[in-house]
Design a protein around this motif. Sequence first.
Motif, PDB file in Angstrom:
ATOM      1  N   VAL A  45      45.623  50.719  32.908  1.00 28.12           N
ATOM      2  CA  VAL A  45      45.203  49.430  32.944  1.00 28.12           C
ATOM      3  C   VAL A  45      45.963  48.390  31.834  1.00 28.12           C
ATOM      4  N   GLU A  46      45.736  47.067  32.214  1.00 28.36           N
ATOM      5  CA  GLU A  46      46.502  46.038  31.498  1.00 28.36           C
ATOM      6  C   GLU A  46      45.578  44.962  31.221  1.00 28.36           C
ATOM      7  N   PRO A  47      45.772  44.297  30.127  1.00 31.97           N
ATOM      8  CA  PRO A  47      44.904  42.964  29.911  1.00 31.97           C
ATOM      9  C   PRO A  47      45.070  42.124  31.179  1.00 31.97           C
ATOM     10  N   LEU A  48      44.095  41.490  31.623  1.00 29.75           N
ATOM     11  CA  LEU A  48      44.098  40.656  32.750  1.00 29.75           C
ATOM     12  C   LEU A  48      45.021  39.569  32.767  1.00 29.75           C
ATOM     13  N   ASP A  49      44.948  38.858  31.495  1.00 25.85           N
ATOM     14  CA  ASP A  49      45.693  37.732  31.299  1.00 25.85           C
ATOM     15  C   ASP A  49      47.315  38.088  31.549  1.00 25.85           C
ATOM     16  N   GLN A  50      47.820  39.525  31.364  1.00 28.37           N
ATOM     17  CA  GLN A  50      49.021  39.761  31.662  1.00 28.37           C
ATOM     18  C   GLN A  50      49.317  40.158  33.000  1.00 28.37           C
ATOM     19  N   LEU A  51      48.563  40.701  33.878  1.00 26.68           N
ATOM     20  CA  LEU A  51      48.483  41.075  35.325  1.00 26.68           C
ATOM     21  C   LEU A  51      48.603  39.667  36.053  1.00 26.68           C
ATOM     22  N   LEU A  52      47.863  38.773  35.549  1.00 26.70           N
ATOM     23  CA  LEU A  52      47.925  37.312  36.466  1.00 26.70           C
ATOM     24  C   LEU A  52      48.776  36.292  35.901  1.00 26.70           C
ATOM     25  N   ARG A  53      49.734  36.559  35.028  1.00 28.22           N
ATOM     26  CA  ARG A  53      50.481  35.805  34.360  1.00 28.22           C
ATOM     27  C   ARG A  53      51.675  35.522  35.594  1.00 28.22           C
ATOM     28  N   LYS A  54      51.846  36.359  36.354  1.00 23.10           N
ATOM     29  CA  LYS A  54      53.053  36.206  37.486  1.00 23.10           C
ATOM     30  C   LYS A  54      52.605  36.361  38.898  1.00 23.10           C
ATOM     31  N   GLY A  55      52.868  35.549  39.495  1.00 20.50           N
ATOM     32  CA  GLY A  55      52.694  35.982  41.381  1.00 20.50           C
ATOM     33  C   GLY A  55      51.091  35.503  41.425  1.00 20.50           C
ATOM     34  N   GLU A  56      50.920  35.522  42.765  1.00 22.11           N
ATOM     35  CA  GLU A  56      49.593  35.265  43.480  1.00 22.11           C
ATOM     36  C   GLU A  56      48.946  36.662  43.684  1.00 22.11           C
ATOM     37  N   VAL A  73      25.430  44.004  24.214  1.00 18.64           N
ATOM     38  CA  VAL A  73      26.308  42.866  24.836  1.00 18.64           C
ATOM     39  C   VAL A  73      27.213  43.461  25.788  1.00 18.64           C
ATOM     40  N   ASP A  74      27.167  42.603  26.938  1.00 17.96           N
ATOM     41  CA  ASP A  74      28.044  42.899  28.103  1.00 17.96           C
ATOM     42  C   ASP A  74      29.491  42.343  27.685  1.00 17.96           C
ATOM     43  N   ASP A  75      30.446  43.220  27.510  1.00 16.14           N
ATOM     44  CA  ASP A  75      31.642  42.611  27.336  1.00 16.14           C
ATOM     45  C   ASP A  75      32.339  41.608  28.571  1.00 16.14           C
ATOM     46  N   GLU A  76      32.896  40.987  27.959  1.00 17.30           N
ATOM     47  CA  GLU A  76      33.632  40.222  29.297  1.00 17.30           C
ATOM     48  C   GLU A  76      34.609  40.933  29.657  1.00 17.30           C
ATOM     49  N   VAL A  77      35.017  40.774  31.151  1.00 20.82           N
ATOM     50  CA  VAL A  77      35.890  41.533  31.669  1.00 20.82           C
ATOM     51  C   VAL A  77      37.170  41.287  31.307  1.00 20.82           C
ATOM     52  N   SER A  78      38.206  41.925  30.772  1.00 25.40           N
ATOM     53  CA  SER A  78      39.368  41.627  30.391  1.00 25.40           C
ATOM     54  C   SER A  78      40.482  42.483  30.634  1.00 25.40           C
ATOM     55  N   LEU A  79      40.183  43.850  31.320  1.00 25.23           N
ATOM     56  CA  LEU A  79      41.194  44.622  31.816  1.00 25.23           C
ATOM     57  C   LEU A  79      41.287  44.798  33.426  1.00 25.23           C
ATOM     58  N   GLY A  80      42.241  45.181  34.043  1.00 26.67           N
ATOM     59  CA  GLY A  80      42.663  45.312  35.276  1.00 26.67           C
ATOM     60  C   GLY A  80      43.479  46.513  35.511  1.00 26.67           C
ATOM     61  N   LEU A  81      43.141  47.309  36.583  1.00 26.00           N
ATOM     62  CA  LEU A  81      44.070  48.141  37.046  1.00 26.00           C
ATOM     63  C   LEU A  81      45.415  47.579  37.521  1.00 26.00           C
ATOM     64  N   HIS A  82      46.680  48.127  37.268  1.00 27.06           N
ATOM     65  CA  HIS A  82      47.771  47.596  37.381  1.00 27.06           C
ATOM     66  C   HIS A  82      48.191  47.658  39.010  1.00 27.06           C
ATOM     67  N   PHE A  83      48.612  46.434  39.606  1.00 25.19           N
ATOM     68  CA  PHE A  83      48.831  46.302  40.990  1.00 25.19           C
ATOM     69  C   PHE A  83      50.169  46.520  41.154  1.00 25.19           C
ATOM     70  N   ASP A  84      50.971  46.869  40.422  1.00 21.13           N
ATOM     71  CA  ASP A  84      52.425  47.384  40.696  1.00 21.13           C
ATOM     72  C   ASP A  84      53.085  47.952  39.096  1.00 21.13           C
ATOM     73  N   LEU A  85      54.224  48.427  39.039  1.00 24.16           N
ATOM     74  CA  LEU A  85      54.707  49.151  37.936  1.00 24.16           C
ATOM     75  C   LEU A  85      55.582  48.360  37.342  1.00 24.16           C
TER      76      LEU A  85
END
Length: 442
Positions: A45-56, A73-85
């Motif tokens: 997993v990586e922070p979403l802001d890092q995963l979405l920083r580059k590329g479409e 309290v339901d935390d805001e989604v902030s993590l994502g599974l990496h789409f590449d390495l």
Amino acid sequence: MTRPTPLSGFPEWLPAQRLAEQQVLDRLRRTFELYGFAPLETRAVEPLDQLLRKGETSKEVYTLRRLQAVDGVDDEVSLGLHFDLTVPFARYVLENAGKLQFPFRRYQIQKVWRGEKPQAGRYREFLQADIDIVDRDTLPPHYEAEIPLVIGDALRSLPIPAVRIMVNNRKLCEGFYRGLGLGDPEEILRIVDKLDKIGPSAVAELIIGAGGTEAQAKACLALAEIRSQDASFADAVRALGVEHPLLDEGIAELAAVVETAREHSPGLVEATLKIARGLDYYTGTVYETELVGYEKYGSICSGGRYDNLASAGKDVFPGVGISIGVSRLLGLLFDSDALAVSRPTPTAVLVALWSEEERAGSNRIAAALRARGIATEVAPVPAKLGKQIRYAERRGIPFVWFPASASAEGGDQVKDIRSGEQVAADSGAWNPPAADMAPTLQ
């Protein structure tokens, strides 16, 4: 329990296919380490802001959310599974720069996840095998020529069809588009990257829709048609009459890659100027790889040069890398019965069982064989001898060991059930032929 519904895009290989996959990975590892690449694994997993920083990539990222809220309290989604390495590797370099020796060469074999529509050779969960070279501040361009040579050796170590590594340079394309007077070169790159999917007419319409003229669209398509296995592509580019300093820089860098490959591995690399790569973190050389006979399925290995992905303030770590889509490659080959293993089980020897009272003796034989590295199992039940042999045949086990029975004269015997040859054997000394010690790729 009702029969489960298959979940598309998440491959689960059969045991024989898994054995093939493991042997493929072993050969890739050996080649990568021969070139001095060290193993690495990063978190899933990586922070979403890092995963979405580059590329479409926003539509492809799987996000994570805890099922239960914490303290109501339901935390805001902030993590994502990496789409590449590559993105997690860049983060890893920044976090560990003080502990790494540069230039840093790593290989990474790990699963990634993308929310794409499943189709032949394309999955939502799949295995990638990456190599990257990063340096501090600057990265010499000769590494861009080395990367395809490593991949060529790695893929040639496998019993698969030949591959063709297509290379281009983002500077060449961007310089050409700027020389034409197009205002948004990155958008044109993304449009041209769709050429194989939508065709030249649709690409021309999109270029015109992005502010280009018909003549500019025609020139972009003419550039994309250029291919060669040597530096002659440069003459073809210059014949189009476009000039720009960045274009000259890209031509020189691409020529060095192609000529180095031509010297060391003729026929492996081809300058293919339609290659763009959709992710916008690439800044120089880019690669895509076709498997001969499977071209319609697209690239099975891709990557490129990135100068700004791993950067924080004044610290910059430019790199170049390439990724083999292992699951993609294997899925295509499995579906066409073009890759298999010599047998579907690691077991080389089945020790027969005369009776439950003699199981301890069969177990001792199996233990002696295993101690010398021979994969062995004992027959599950003391069935008739013919049934035990048929059990071995169904499992793909090549040898059956017959222990000396307490009620009969003579010693142990081992039988090759393929040829029918049976010989006397000692569990402390007998070895199967080297080819039968373990399943092999074929």
